[in-house]
Design an enzyme around this catalytic site. Structure first.
Site, mmCIF file in Angstrom:
data_model
loop_
_atom_site.group_PDB
_atom_site.id
_atom_site.type_symbol
_atom_site.label_atom_id
_atom_site.label_comp_id
_atom_site.label_asym_id
_atom_site.label_seq_id
_atom_site.Cartn_x
_atom_site.Cartn_y
_atom_site.Cartn_z
ATOM 1 N N CYS A 1 -63.612 -4.121 -38.336
ATOM 2 C CA CYS A 1 -63.580 -5.570 -38.541
ATOM 3 C C CYS A 1 -65.002 -6.107 -38.349
ATOM 4 O O CYS A 1 -65.906 -5.388 -37.916
ATOM 5 C CB CYS A 1 -62.608 -6.216 -37.549
ATOM 6 S SG CYS A 1 -63.171 -6.176 -35.829
ATOM 7 N N HIS B 1 -59.897 -2.568 -29.968
ATOM 8 C CA HIS B 1 -60.121 -1.744 -31.159
ATOM 9 C C HIS B 1 -60.703 -0.380 -30.794
ATOM 10 O O HIS B 1 -61.417 -0.237 -29.796
ATOM 11 C CB HIS B 1 -61.046 -2.462 -32.128
ATOM 12 C CG HIS B 1 -60.421 -3.686 -32.729
ATOM 13 N ND1 HIS B 1 -61.008 -4.376 -33.757
ATOM 14 C CD2 HIS B 1 -59.261 -4.323 -32.458
ATOM 15 C CE1 HIS B 1 -60.230 -5.399 -34.096
ATOM 16 N NE2 HIS B 1 -59.172 -5.384 -33.307
ATOM 17 N N CYS C 1 -66.379 -5.748 -34.697
ATOM 18 C CA CYS C 1 -66.763 -4.369 -34.384
ATOM 19 C C CYS C 1 -68.023 -3.968 -35.152
ATOM 20 O O CYS C 1 -68.876 -3.250 -34.619
ATOM 21 C CB CYS C 1 -65.622 -3.406 -34.683
ATOM 22 S SG CYS C 1 -64.260 -3.528 -33.491
ATOM 23 N N GLU D 1 -63.115 1.222 -32.113
ATOM 24 C CA GLU D 1 -64.578 1.212 -32.092
ATOM 25 C C GLU D 1 -65.105 0.713 -30.742
ATOM 26 O O GLU D 1 -66.068 1.264 -30.205
ATOM 27 C CB GLU D 1 -65.138 0.320 -33.216
ATOM 28 C CG GLU D 1 -64.731 0.743 -34.607
ATOM 29 C CD GLU D 1 -63.419 0.113 -35.077
ATOM 30 O OE1 GLU D 1 -63.224 0.034 -36.301
ATOM 31 O OE2 GLU D 1 -62.589 -0.299 -34.236
#
Length: 136
Positions: free
Chosen positions: A95, A71, A98, A73
């Site tokens: 999510c 991801h 994260c 992040e």
């Protein structure tokens, strides 16, 4: 009349630009972090680990390839250490995994543009950790 974008809007615009580097054909996500003097700590996007080449067929099954995606992040958090980041801007609501990492990094403000409908638990996680979270 507003002459200048806010720092949050600025960071989100940088995250949007970063998302263009993603090779994910389904969802391109970008992130940007600003420090306490509003300097850019870094930008990142979702994708595979550096140097990982895959066949075109890899992208066909969205659910199967999702578990391999790193991801935006996570990629961004690797740019700095805990306590360095004041604002984290994401093109997509993080999510829950994260969001927990964002809390661990001591980030106190998250802005995002689009809701991640598959997982909105980040909103509860941010509330639990007293992290300001705004959709802009």
């Amino acid at each position: 009349m507003k002459l200048r974008k806010s720092w949050e809007e600025y960071a989100l615009q940088l995250a949007i630009v970063a998302s263009n580097r993603s090779i994910d054909p389904y969802k391109k996500v970008g992130a940007c972090g600003l420090d306490f003097e509003n300097r850019v700590l870094g930008v990142a996007y979702n994708g595979l680990a550096p140097g990982k080449d895959v066949e075109v067929s890899f992208w066909v099954d969205r659910d199967e390839r999702r578990k391999y995606m790193i991801h935006a992040e996570v990629n961004l958090l690797s740019h700095f250490k805990r306590g360095d980041c004041k604002i984290l801007a994401c093109t997509l609501l993080p999510c829950s995994a994260c969001a927990a990492m964002i809390a661990a990094y001591g980030i106190k403000k998250v802005v995002y543009s689009e809701v991640y409908t598959r997982d909105t638990n980040a909103l509860d996680i941010f509330k639990f950790y007293n992290i300001v979270c705004d959709q802009i």
